[in-house]
Design a protein around this motif. Structure first.
Motif, PDB file in Angstrom:
ATOM      1  N   LYS A 206      11.756   7.105   1.814  1.00 25.59           N
ATOM      2  CA  LYS A 206      11.313   5.759   2.129  1.00 25.59           C
ATOM      3  C   LYS A 206       9.842   5.581   1.717  1.00 25.59           C
ATOM      4  CE  LYS A 206      13.648   3.399   5.461  1.00 25.59           C
ATOM      5  NZ  LYS A 206      14.141   3.009   6.764  1.00 25.59           N
ATOM      6  N   GLU A 207       9.057   6.609   2.020  1.00 29.71           N
ATOM      7  CA  GLU A 207       7.638   6.559   1.719  1.00 29.71           C
ATOM      8  C   GLU A 207       7.393   6.465   0.200  1.00 29.71           C
ATOM      9  OE1 GLU A 207       5.184   6.051   3.540  1.00 29.71           O
ATOM     10  OE2 GLU A 207       3.588   6.474   2.090  1.00 29.71           O
TER      11      GLU A 207
ATOM     12  N   VAL B   1       0.401   0.955   7.424  1.00 27.83           N
ATOM     13  CA  VAL B   1       1.206   2.029   6.846  1.00 27.83           C
ATOM     14  C   VAL B   1       2.260   2.487   7.849  1.00 27.83           C
ATOM     15  CG1 VAL B   1       1.148   4.352   5.868  1.00 27.83           C
ATOM     16  CG2 VAL B   1      -0.704   2.744   5.389  1.00 27.83           C
ATOM     17  N   LYS B   2       1.826   2.696   9.081  1.00 33.90           N
ATOM     18  CA  LYS B   2       2.792   2.918  10.162  1.00 33.90           C
ATOM     19  C   LYS B   2       2.140   2.667  11.506  1.00 33.90           C
ATOM     20  CE  LYS B   2       2.395   7.962   9.767  1.00 33.90           C
ATOM     21  NZ  LYS B   2       3.150   9.219   9.703  1.00 33.90           N
ATOM     22  N   PHE B   3       2.983   2.495  12.501  1.00 31.11           N
ATOM     23  CA  PHE B   3       2.438   2.312  13.839  1.00 31.11           C
ATOM     24  C   PHE B   3       3.349   2.961  14.870  1.00 31.11           C
ATOM     25  CE2 PHE B   3       5.244  -1.428  13.717  1.00 31.11           C
ATOM     26  CZ  PHE B   3       5.776  -1.423  14.998  1.00 31.11           C
ATOM     27  N   GLN B   4       2.775   3.167  16.037  1.00 32.45           N
ATOM     28  CA  GLN B   4       3.551   3.742  17.139  1.00 32.45           C
ATOM     29  C   GLN B   4       3.131   3.047  18.428  1.00 32.45           C
ATOM     30  OE1 GLN B   4       2.713   7.902  18.353  1.00 32.45           O
ATOM     31  NE2 GLN B   4       4.900   8.234  18.022  1.00 32.45           N
ATOM     32  N   ALA B   5       4.082   2.502  19.134  1.00 32.28           N
ATOM     33  CA  ALA B   5       3.793   1.833  20.399  1.00 32.28           C
ATOM     34  C   ALA B   5       4.063   2.813  21.537  1.00 32.28           C
ATOM     35  CB  ALA B   5       4.672   0.601  20.550  1.00 32.28           C
TER      36      ALA B   5
ATOM     37  N   LYS C  51       7.278   1.133   8.894  1.00 32.30           N
ATOM     38  CA  LYS C  51       6.603   0.866   7.628  1.00 32.30           C
ATOM     39  C   LYS C  51       7.257  -0.343   6.985  1.00 32.30           C
ATOM     40  CE  LYS C  51       5.947   5.766   6.946  1.00 32.30           C
ATOM     41  NZ  LYS C  51       6.470   6.925   6.238  1.00 32.30           N
ATOM     42  N   SER C  52       6.414  -1.262   6.538  1.00 34.41           N
ATOM     43  CA  SER C  52       6.946  -2.487   5.970  1.00 34.41           C
ATOM     44  C   SER C  52       7.334  -2.292   4.503  1.00 34.41           C
ATOM     45  CB  SER C  52       5.898  -3.578   6.097  1.00 34.41           C
ATOM     46  OG  SER C  52       6.357  -4.744   5.500  1.00 34.41           O
ATOM     47  N   LEU C  53       8.403  -2.961   4.101  1.00 37.22           N
ATOM     48  CA  LEU C  53       8.900  -2.825   2.738  1.00 37.22           C
ATOM     49  C   LEU C  53       9.482  -4.165   2.298  1.00 37.22           C
ATOM     50  CD1 LEU C  53       9.494  -0.504   0.647  1.00 37.22           C
ATOM     51  CD2 LEU C  53      11.757  -0.390   1.652  1.00 37.22           C
TER      52      LEU C  53
ATOM     53  N   ILE D  69      -3.766   2.228   8.858  1.00 37.91           N
ATOM     54  CA  ILE D  69      -3.844   1.114   7.915  1.00 37.91           C
ATOM     55  C   ILE D  69      -4.260   1.563   6.519  1.00 37.91           C
ATOM     56  CG2 ILE D  69      -4.318  -0.696   9.619  1.00 37.91           C
ATOM     57  CD1 ILE D  69      -7.317  -0.396   8.739  1.00 37.91           C
ATOM     58  N   ASP D  70      -3.910   0.722   5.574  1.00 42.45           N
ATOM     59  CA  ASP D  70      -4.395   0.868   4.212  1.00 42.45           C
ATOM     60  C   ASP D  70      -5.623  -0.034   4.114  1.00 42.45           C
ATOM     61  OD1 ASP D  70      -4.910   0.593   1.542  1.00 42.45           O
ATOM     62  OD2 ASP D  70      -2.805   0.531   0.949  1.00 42.45           O
TER      63      ASP D  70
END
Ligand SMILES: [Zn+2]
Length: 457
Positions: free
Chosen positions: A97-98, A384-388, A126-128, A402-403
Protein backbone atom coordinates in the motif's frame (compact mmCIF):
# COMPACT_ATOMS: atom_id res chain seq x y z
CA UNK A 1 -22.76 23.10 -2.67
CA UNK A 2 -21.97 22.52 0.99
CA UNK A 3 -22.81 26.04 2.18
CA UNK A 4 -26.03 26.14 0.20
CA UNK A 5 -26.95 22.74 1.61
CA UNK A 6 -26.33 23.79 5.23
CA UNK A 7 -28.53 26.88 4.89
CA UNK A 8 -31.43 25.23 3.07
CA UNK A 9 -34.63 23.94 4.68
CA UNK A 10 -34.95 20.17 5.05
CA UNK A 11 -37.05 19.53 1.94
CA UNK A 12 -34.55 21.41 -0.22
CA UNK A 13 -31.73 19.40 1.36
CA UNK A 14 -33.53 16.19 0.42
CA UNK A 15 -33.96 17.47 -3.14
CA UNK A 16 -30.28 18.41 -3.35
CA UNK A 17 -29.35 14.88 -2.31
CA UNK A 18 -31.58 13.50 -5.10
CA UNK A 19 -29.97 15.78 -7.66
CA UNK A 20 -26.51 14.81 -6.47
CA UNK A 21 -27.43 11.12 -6.74
CA UNK A 22 -28.98 11.47 -10.19
CA UNK A 23 -25.71 12.96 -11.42
CA UNK A 24 -23.56 10.34 -9.70
CA UNK A 25 -25.76 7.45 -10.87
CA UNK A 26 -25.61 8.67 -14.46
CA UNK A 27 -21.90 7.82 -14.46
CA UNK A 28 -22.40 4.47 -12.77
CA UNK A 29 -25.44 3.26 -14.67
CA UNK A 30 -24.73 4.81 -18.05
CA UNK A 31 -22.40 3.63 -20.80
CA UNK A 32 -21.80 -0.12 -20.76
CA UNK A 33 -23.52 -0.77 -17.41
CA UNK A 34 -26.55 -2.48 -18.99
CA UNK A 35 -24.29 -4.64 -21.17
CA UNK A 36 -22.21 -5.74 -18.14
CA UNK A 37 -25.28 -6.45 -16.03
CA UNK A 38 -26.63 -8.81 -18.70
CA UNK A 39 -23.20 -10.32 -19.28
CA UNK A 40 -22.59 -11.24 -15.63
CA UNK A 41 -26.12 -12.50 -15.19
CA UNK A 42 -25.58 -14.80 -18.16
CA UNK A 43 -22.24 -15.95 -16.70
CA UNK A 44 -23.50 -16.82 -13.24
CA UNK A 45 -23.32 -20.60 -13.72
CA UNK A 46 -20.02 -20.93 -15.59
CA UNK A 47 -17.95 -24.04 -14.88
CA UNK A 48 -14.65 -23.69 -13.04
CA UNK A 49 -12.75 -24.38 -16.29
CA UNK A 50 -14.61 -21.60 -18.05
CA UNK A 51 -13.88 -19.24 -15.18
CA UNK A 52 -10.17 -20.11 -15.27
CA UNK A 53 -10.08 -19.38 -19.01
CA UNK A 54 -11.74 -15.98 -18.58
CA UNK A 55 -9.41 -15.17 -15.71
CA UNK A 56 -6.31 -16.12 -17.76
CA UNK A 57 -7.39 -13.96 -20.70
CA UNK A 58 -8.21 -10.94 -18.61
CA UNK A 59 -5.00 -11.29 -16.63
CA UNK A 60 -2.79 -11.38 -19.73
CA UNK A 61 -4.47 -8.36 -21.33
CA UNK A 62 -4.14 -6.43 -18.06
CA UNK A 63 -0.39 -7.11 -17.93
CA UNK A 64 0.02 -6.04 -21.57
CA UNK A 65 -1.93 -2.88 -20.87
CA UNK A 66 0.05 -1.78 -17.80
CA UNK A 67 3.38 -2.43 -19.48
CA UNK A 68 2.38 0.09 -22.14
CA UNK A 69 0.38 2.58 -20.14
CA UNK A 70 1.62 2.75 -16.57
CA UNK A 71 5.16 4.14 -16.08
CA UNK A 72 5.32 2.52 -12.64
CA UNK A 73 4.56 -1.01 -13.87
CA UNK A 74 6.56 -0.51 -17.04
CA UNK A 75 9.64 0.04 -14.93
CA UNK A 76 8.78 -2.72 -12.43
CA UNK A 77 8.22 -5.33 -15.12
CA UNK A 78 11.13 -4.41 -17.40
CA UNK A 79 13.09 -7.59 -16.56
CA UNK A 80 10.15 -9.95 -16.35
CA UNK A 81 9.75 -12.59 -19.08
CA UNK A 82 6.46 -13.18 -20.83
CA UNK A 83 3.36 -13.73 -18.80
CA UNK A 84 0.91 -16.05 -20.52
CA UNK A 85 -1.41 -17.23 -17.73
CA UNK A 86 -2.42 -16.58 -14.12
CA UNK A 87 -0.04 -19.34 -12.97
CA UNK A 88 2.88 -17.02 -13.93
CA UNK A 89 1.75 -14.44 -11.39
CA UNK A 90 4.42 -15.33 -8.82
CA UNK A 91 7.06 -13.91 -11.21
CA UNK A 92 5.66 -10.46 -10.53
CA UNK A 93 6.58 -8.38 -7.48
CA UNK A 94 4.08 -7.77 -4.67
CA UNK A 95 3.08 -4.12 -4.28
CA UNK A 96 2.49 -2.73 -0.81
CA UNK A 97 0.00 0.00 0.00
CA UNK A 98 2.82 2.33 0.95
CA UNK A 99 4.63 1.74 -2.35
CA UNK A 100 1.46 2.38 -4.31
CA UNK A 101 0.77 5.57 -2.38
CA UNK A 102 4.30 6.88 -2.86
CA UNK A 103 4.34 6.23 -6.61
CA UNK A 104 0.70 6.89 -7.34
CA UNK A 105 1.30 9.55 -10.00
CA UNK A 106 3.35 7.06 -12.00
CA UNK A 107 0.81 4.28 -11.47
CA UNK A 108 -2.09 6.19 -13.09
CA UNK A 109 -2.80 5.40 -16.72
CA UNK A 110 -5.39 8.14 -17.24
CA UNK A 111 -5.82 11.75 -16.21
CA UNK A 112 -8.07 12.65 -13.29
CA UNK A 113 -10.28 14.67 -15.63
CA UNK A 114 -10.97 11.53 -17.71
CA UNK A 115 -11.92 9.30 -14.83
CA UNK A 116 -13.82 9.01 -11.58
CA UNK A 117 -11.71 9.75 -8.53
CA UNK A 118 -12.27 7.67 -5.43
CA UNK A 119 -10.65 8.93 -2.27
CA UNK A 120 -9.93 6.22 0.18
CA UNK A 121 -9.07 6.59 3.80
CA UNK A 122 -8.12 2.98 4.13
CA UNK A 123 -8.03 1.32 7.50
CA UNK A 124 -4.31 1.87 7.90
CA UNK A 125 -4.83 5.61 8.05
CA UNK A 126 -3.11 6.57 4.85
CA UNK A 127 -4.98 8.50 2.21
CA UNK A 128 -4.96 7.31 -1.39
CA UNK A 129 -6.62 8.59 -4.55
CA UNK A 130 -7.65 6.02 -7.10
CA UNK A 131 -8.88 6.97 -10.58
CA UNK A 132 -11.42 4.65 -12.20
CA UNK A 133 -12.23 4.68 -15.89
CA UNK A 134 -15.99 5.24 -16.32
CA UNK A 135 -16.28 1.83 -17.98
CA UNK A 136 -14.59 0.05 -15.06
CA UNK A 137 -16.90 1.86 -12.66
CA UNK A 138 -19.91 0.68 -14.67
CA UNK A 139 -18.58 -2.86 -14.68
CA UNK A 140 -18.05 -2.80 -10.90
CA UNK A 141 -21.57 -1.59 -10.24
CA UNK A 142 -22.94 -4.20 -12.64
CA UNK A 143 -21.13 -6.96 -10.69
CA UNK A 144 -22.32 -5.58 -7.39
CA UNK A 145 -25.90 -5.20 -8.60
CA UNK A 146 -25.83 -8.67 -10.08
CA UNK A 147 -24.99 -9.95 -6.58
CA UNK A 148 -27.75 -7.91 -4.93
CA UNK A 149 -30.27 -8.80 -7.67
CA UNK A 150 -30.17 -12.42 -6.51
CA UNK A 151 -32.08 -11.14 -3.52
CA UNK A 152 -34.44 -9.08 -5.72
CA UNK A 153 -32.79 -5.78 -4.95
CA UNK A 154 -33.14 -2.99 -7.52
CA UNK A 155 -32.26 0.68 -7.43
CA UNK A 156 -35.51 2.48 -6.65
CA UNK A 157 -36.74 -0.06 -4.10
CA UNK A 158 -36.97 1.43 -0.63
CA UNK A 159 -33.55 1.26 1.00
CA UNK A 160 -32.07 2.36 4.31
CA UNK A 161 -28.48 3.45 3.81
CA UNK A 162 -26.01 3.63 6.71
CA UNK A 163 -23.08 5.50 5.27
CA UNK A 164 -20.20 7.70 6.31
CA UNK A 165 -21.69 10.92 5.00
CA UNK A 166 -22.65 13.54 7.54
CA UNK A 167 -25.76 15.14 6.07
CA UNK A 168 -27.41 16.43 9.23
CA UNK A 169 -27.73 20.00 10.47
CA UNK A 170 -28.15 21.26 14.07
CA UNK A 171 -31.87 21.64 13.37
CA UNK A 172 -32.16 17.95 12.49
CA UNK A 173 -30.47 17.02 15.75
CA UNK A 174 -32.78 19.23 17.76
CA UNK A 175 -35.73 17.45 16.20
CA UNK A 176 -34.21 13.99 16.70
CA UNK A 177 -34.16 13.48 12.95
CA UNK A 178 -31.03 11.44 12.15
CA UNK A 179 -31.62 10.90 8.45
CA UNK A 180 -32.11 12.51 5.06
CA UNK A 181 -34.15 11.11 2.21
CA UNK A 182 -33.64 10.87 -1.52
CA UNK A 183 -37.30 10.58 -2.55
CA UNK A 184 -36.36 10.09 -6.20
CA UNK A 185 -34.56 6.79 -5.59
CA UNK A 186 -36.36 6.04 -2.30
CA UNK A 187 -33.15 5.90 -0.31
CA UNK A 188 -33.04 7.13 3.27
CA UNK A 189 -29.57 7.95 4.56
CA UNK A 190 -29.26 7.34 8.27
CA UNK A 191 -26.40 9.04 10.09
CA UNK A 192 -23.69 6.73 11.35
CA UNK A 193 -22.32 9.54 13.53
CA UNK A 194 -25.10 9.55 16.14
CA UNK A 195 -25.12 5.98 17.29
CA UNK A 196 -25.86 6.53 20.92
CA UNK A 197 -28.38 5.12 23.39
CA UNK A 198 -30.90 7.94 23.60
CA UNK A 199 -30.92 8.50 19.84
CA UNK A 200 -31.33 4.92 18.72
CA UNK A 201 -34.99 4.83 19.74
CA UNK A 202 -35.69 7.39 16.99
CA UNK A 203 -33.78 5.34 14.43
CA UNK A 204 -35.89 2.27 15.16
CA UNK A 205 -39.17 4.19 15.18
CA UNK A 206 -38.32 5.73 11.84
CA UNK A 207 -37.17 2.45 10.28
CA UNK A 208 -40.49 0.88 11.24
CA UNK A 209 -42.34 3.84 9.73
CA UNK A 210 -40.22 4.07 6.56
CA UNK A 211 -40.31 0.28 5.92
CA UNK A 212 -37.12 -0.14 3.87
CA UNK A 213 -36.92 -3.45 1.98
CA UNK A 214 -33.12 -3.37 2.09
CA UNK A 215 -30.38 -2.14 4.39
CA UNK A 216 -27.00 -1.20 2.95
CA UNK A 217 -23.97 0.08 4.85
CA UNK A 218 -21.84 -0.17 7.97
CA UNK A 219 -22.65 -3.35 9.86
CA UNK A 220 -21.37 -1.84 13.11
CA UNK A 221 -24.12 0.79 12.95
CA UNK A 222 -26.83 -1.71 12.04
CA UNK A 223 -25.58 -3.87 14.91
CA UNK A 224 -25.85 -1.05 17.48
CA UNK A 225 -29.42 -0.32 16.40
CA UNK A 226 -30.38 -4.00 16.66
CA UNK A 227 -28.72 -4.32 20.05
CA UNK A 228 -30.57 -1.29 21.38
CA UNK A 229 -33.85 -2.74 20.11
CA UNK A 230 -33.21 -6.06 21.82
CA UNK A 231 -32.02 -4.49 25.11
CA UNK A 232 -35.07 -2.22 25.23
CA UNK A 233 -37.54 -4.85 24.05
CA UNK A 234 -38.68 -2.89 21.01
CA UNK A 235 -40.08 -5.40 18.54
CA UNK A 236 -39.09 -4.99 14.90
CA UNK A 237 -41.92 -6.27 12.71
CA UNK A 238 -41.31 -9.36 10.57
CA UNK A 239 -41.44 -9.14 6.77
CA UNK A 240 -40.22 -5.58 6.30
CA UNK A 241 -36.56 -6.15 5.43
CA UNK A 242 -35.80 -8.56 2.57
CA UNK A 243 -32.03 -8.51 2.90
CA UNK A 244 -29.14 -6.65 4.53
CA UNK A 245 -26.01 -5.85 2.50
CA UNK A 246 -23.12 -4.72 4.71
CA UNK A 247 -20.28 -2.70 3.21
CA UNK A 248 -16.78 -1.67 4.27
CA UNK A 249 -16.49 -3.71 7.48
CA UNK A 250 -15.93 -7.34 8.29
CA UNK A 251 -18.97 -8.97 9.82
CA UNK A 252 -18.24 -11.50 12.51
CA UNK A 253 -20.47 -14.35 13.55
CA UNK A 254 -22.07 -12.79 16.59
CA UNK A 255 -22.72 -9.47 14.84
CA UNK A 256 -24.44 -11.31 12.02
CA UNK A 257 -26.60 -13.42 14.33
CA UNK A 258 -27.78 -10.46 16.33
CA UNK A 259 -28.62 -8.37 13.26
CA UNK A 260 -30.44 -11.19 11.50
CA UNK A 261 -32.48 -12.16 14.53
CA UNK A 262 -33.52 -8.61 15.41
CA UNK A 263 -34.52 -7.51 11.90
CA UNK A 264 -35.86 -11.01 11.09
CA UNK A 265 -34.08 -11.27 7.79
CA UNK A 266 -30.85 -12.47 6.13
CA UNK A 267 -27.58 -10.67 5.80
CA UNK A 268 -25.44 -11.24 2.68
CA UNK A 269 -21.88 -10.09 2.94
CA UNK A 270 -19.59 -8.85 0.22
CA UNK A 271 -15.96 -7.83 0.11
CA UNK A 272 -14.38 -5.18 -2.06
CA UNK A 273 -12.54 -1.98 -1.25
CA UNK A 274 -12.64 1.63 -2.30
CA UNK A 275 -9.38 1.22 -4.21
CA UNK A 276 -11.10 -1.34 -6.41
CA UNK A 277 -10.21 -4.82 -5.16
CA UNK A 278 -11.88 -7.78 -6.87
CA UNK A 279 -15.12 -8.95 -5.31
CA UNK A 280 -16.00 -11.67 -2.84
CA UNK A 281 -19.74 -12.31 -2.79
CA UNK A 282 -21.90 -14.31 -0.42
CA UNK A 283 -24.46 -16.55 -2.11
CA UNK A 284 -27.93 -17.69 -1.04
CA UNK A 285 -26.31 -20.68 0.70
CA UNK A 286 -24.31 -18.21 2.77
CA UNK A 287 -20.97 -19.18 1.30
CA UNK A 288 -18.37 -16.61 0.30
CA UNK A 289 -17.30 -16.95 -3.37
CA UNK A 290 -14.14 -15.40 -4.84
CA UNK A 291 -15.40 -13.82 -8.09
CA UNK A 292 -12.72 -14.90 -10.57
CA UNK A 293 -14.14 -12.69 -13.33
CA UNK A 294 -13.26 -9.64 -11.22
CA UNK A 295 -9.62 -10.50 -10.52
CA UNK A 296 -7.03 -12.85 -9.05
CA UNK A 297 -6.91 -13.66 -5.35
CA UNK A 298 -3.79 -15.01 -3.70
CA UNK A 299 -3.55 -16.06 -0.07
CA UNK A 300 0.07 -15.94 1.06
CA UNK A 301 2.07 -16.63 4.19
CA UNK A 302 4.87 -14.46 5.58
CA UNK A 303 7.30 -15.88 3.00
CA UNK A 304 4.92 -15.01 0.15
CA UNK A 305 4.09 -18.65 -0.46
CA UNK A 306 0.53 -19.89 -1.04
CA UNK A 307 -1.23 -20.73 2.23
CA UNK A 308 -4.62 -21.87 3.45
CA UNK A 309 -4.84 -18.87 5.73
CA UNK A 310 -2.91 -15.64 5.29
CA UNK A 311 -2.55 -12.25 3.64
CA UNK A 312 -4.83 -11.49 0.77
CA UNK A 313 -2.95 -10.23 -2.28
CA UNK A 314 -5.21 -9.06 -5.09
CA UNK A 315 -5.05 -8.31 -8.79
CA UNK A 316 -8.06 -6.42 -10.09
CA UNK A 317 -9.56 -6.50 -13.61
CA UNK A 318 -11.62 -3.37 -13.03
CA UNK A 319 -9.00 -0.76 -12.11
CA UNK A 320 -7.35 0.09 -15.43
CA UNK A 321 -7.06 3.75 -14.42
CA UNK A 322 -5.01 2.84 -11.33
CA UNK A 323 -3.88 -0.74 -11.86
CA UNK A 324 -3.65 -3.00 -8.83
CA UNK A 325 -1.51 -6.04 -9.55
CA UNK A 326 -0.37 -8.32 -6.72
CA UNK A 327 -1.49 -5.64 -4.34
CA UNK A 328 -1.15 -6.42 -0.63
CA UNK A 329 -4.44 -5.07 0.62
CA UNK A 330 -3.74 -5.72 4.31
CA UNK A 331 -6.59 -8.06 4.98
CA UNK A 332 -6.44 -11.69 6.00
CA UNK A 333 -8.62 -14.52 4.76
CA UNK A 334 -8.96 -18.26 5.19
CA UNK A 335 -9.57 -20.47 2.12
CA UNK A 336 -12.05 -23.32 2.05
CA UNK A 337 -11.82 -26.67 0.24
CA UNK A 338 -15.56 -27.11 0.06
CA UNK A 339 -17.73 -26.76 -3.01
CA UNK A 340 -21.03 -24.93 -3.09
CA UNK A 341 -24.25 -26.27 -4.53
CA UNK A 342 -25.75 -22.88 -5.39
CA UNK A 343 -24.69 -23.06 -9.06
CA UNK A 344 -21.85 -20.56 -8.73
CA UNK A 345 -18.58 -22.41 -9.36
CA UNK A 346 -16.20 -19.75 -8.08
CA UNK A 347 -13.99 -21.07 -5.25
CA UNK A 348 -14.95 -20.47 -1.63
CA UNK A 349 -13.31 -18.89 1.35
CA UNK A 350 -14.15 -19.84 4.89
CA UNK A 351 -13.92 -16.36 6.30
CA UNK A 352 -12.53 -12.88 5.98
CA UNK A 353 -10.40 -12.40 9.06
CA UNK A 354 -9.51 -8.90 7.94
CA UNK A 355 -9.99 -5.50 9.28
CA UNK A 356 -9.78 -4.98 12.96
CA UNK A 357 -12.97 -4.43 14.87
CA UNK A 358 -12.27 -1.19 16.65
CA UNK A 359 -13.86 2.14 17.52
CA UNK A 360 -13.61 5.44 19.38
CA UNK A 361 -16.28 6.38 21.88
CA UNK A 362 -17.82 9.80 22.43
CA UNK A 363 -20.35 10.49 25.19
CA UNK A 364 -22.01 12.91 22.82
CA UNK A 365 -22.28 10.80 19.66
CA UNK A 366 -21.60 7.23 20.76
CA UNK A 367 -19.39 4.71 18.95
CA UNK A 368 -17.44 5.86 15.91
CA UNK A 369 -16.46 2.88 13.81
CA UNK A 370 -13.26 2.25 11.87
CA UNK A 371 -14.83 3.20 8.55
CA UNK A 372 -15.86 6.60 9.87
CA UNK A 373 -12.50 7.10 11.52
CA UNK A 374 -10.52 6.39 8.37
CA UNK A 375 -12.76 8.82 6.50
CA UNK A 376 -11.49 11.70 8.65
CA UNK A 377 -8.77 11.90 5.98
CA UNK A 378 -11.28 13.00 3.36
CA UNK A 379 -10.13 16.22 1.64
CA UNK A 380 -6.98 16.26 3.79
CA UNK A 381 -3.57 16.21 2.14
CA UNK A 382 -0.20 15.45 3.67
CA UNK A 383 -1.07 13.08 6.52
CA UNK A 384 1.10 10.01 6.07
CA UNK A 385 -0.57 8.12 8.88
CA UNK A 386 -2.35 8.67 12.13
CA UNK A 387 -3.37 6.79 15.23
CA UNK A 388 -6.24 7.72 17.53
CA UNK A 389 -5.68 6.75 21.15
CA UNK A 390 -8.43 6.87 23.74
CA UNK A 391 -7.51 6.61 27.43
CA UNK A 392 -10.54 8.34 28.92
CA UNK A 393 -14.16 9.05 28.06
CA UNK A 394 -13.43 12.78 27.88
CA UNK A 395 -10.46 12.94 25.55
CA UNK A 396 -8.74 11.58 22.47
CA UNK A 397 -5.13 11.86 21.46
CA UNK A 398 -4.33 11.67 17.76
CA UNK A 399 -0.76 11.03 16.78
CA UNK A 400 -0.03 12.10 13.23
CA UNK A 401 2.88 11.75 10.87
CA UNK A 402 2.87 14.45 8.23
CA UNK A 403 4.57 15.15 4.96
CA UNK A 404 5.92 18.64 5.68
CA UNK A 405 5.94 19.69 2.05
CA UNK A 406 2.27 19.02 1.53
CA UNK A 407 0.57 19.43 4.88
CA UNK A 408 -0.78 22.94 5.61
CA UNK A 409 -2.85 24.81 8.20
CA UNK A 410 -5.85 24.26 5.97
CA UNK A 411 -5.36 20.50 6.12
CA UNK A 412 -5.09 20.57 9.88
CA UNK A 413 -8.32 22.53 10.12
CA UNK A 414 -10.12 20.15 7.76
CA UNK A 415 -8.85 17.09 9.62
CA UNK A 416 -9.99 18.47 12.98
CA UNK A 417 -13.35 19.47 11.55
CA UNK A 418 -13.83 15.94 10.12
CA UNK A 419 -13.14 14.61 13.62
CA UNK A 420 -15.59 17.07 15.23
CA UNK A 421 -18.30 15.92 12.79
CA UNK A 422 -17.88 12.48 14.30
CA UNK A 423 -17.15 12.99 17.98
CA UNK A 424 -19.08 16.21 18.66
CA UNK A 425 -17.73 19.28 20.43
CA UNK A 426 -17.48 18.45 24.11
CA UNK A 427 -14.57 16.03 24.00
CA UNK A 428 -10.99 17.17 24.33
CA UNK A 429 -9.07 16.48 21.13
CA UNK A 430 -5.29 16.72 21.00
CA UNK A 431 -3.01 16.41 18.01
CA UNK A 432 0.52 15.23 18.54
CA UNK A 433 2.93 15.51 15.62
CA UNK A 434 5.37 12.61 15.64
CA UNK A 435 8.07 11.26 13.35
CA UNK A 436 6.70 7.75 13.25
CA UNK A 437 4.06 5.53 14.79
CA UNK A 438 5.33 2.05 15.57
CA UNK A 439 3.41 -1.05 14.57
CA UNK A 440 2.08 -3.56 17.09
CA UNK A 441 3.92 -6.67 18.21
CA UNK A 442 1.88 -8.61 15.64
CA UNK A 443 3.40 -6.43 12.94
CA UNK A 444 0.09 -4.80 12.21
CA UNK A 445 -0.53 -1.11 12.27
CA UNK A 446 -3.48 -0.07 14.40
CA UNK A 447 -5.29 3.13 13.52
CA UNK A 448 -7.31 3.04 16.71
CA UNK A 449 -6.28 2.11 20.22
CA UNK A 450 -9.24 2.11 22.51
CA UNK A 451 -8.16 1.44 26.10
CA UNK A 452 -11.50 2.27 27.73
CA UNK A 453 -13.72 -0.43 26.26
CA UNK A 454 -14.43 -1.68 29.78
CA UNK A 455 -16.11 1.66 30.58
CA UNK A 456 -18.60 1.38 27.73
CA UNK A 457 -21.67 -0.79 27.97
ZN1 LIG B 1 -22.71 -20.63 -3.32
Amino acid sequence: MNKLYQKSPAFVQNALISIFNILAYKKRYGGKYAYFLKHFNKNKNLTLDELIKIQDNRFVSLIDYVKNKSPFYNEKYSDIPDISKVKDIAKLPIITKEELRRNIDKVYTIKKSKGIVSKTGGTTGKSLEVIFTPQNMQERFAMLDNFRNQFEYKLGKKTAWFSGKNLLTPKDLKRNRYWKTDYWYKVRYYSTFHIKGDYLKYYIEDLIKFKPQYFVGFSSTIYEIAKYGIDNKIDFPKGIVKAIFPTAETVNHSTRNLIESYFKTNLYDQYASSEGAPFIFECKNKNLHLEMQSGVFEVLDDNDLPAQQGRLVVTSFTTYGTPLIRYDIQDRVELSDERCTCGNNNPLIKQILGRIDDYIYSKETGKINLGNISNTLKDVKGIVKFQAIQESLESILIKIVIDNEVFSQKDEKQFLSNWRDRIGHSMKLDLEFVDDIPVEKSGKFRMVKNNIKHLIT
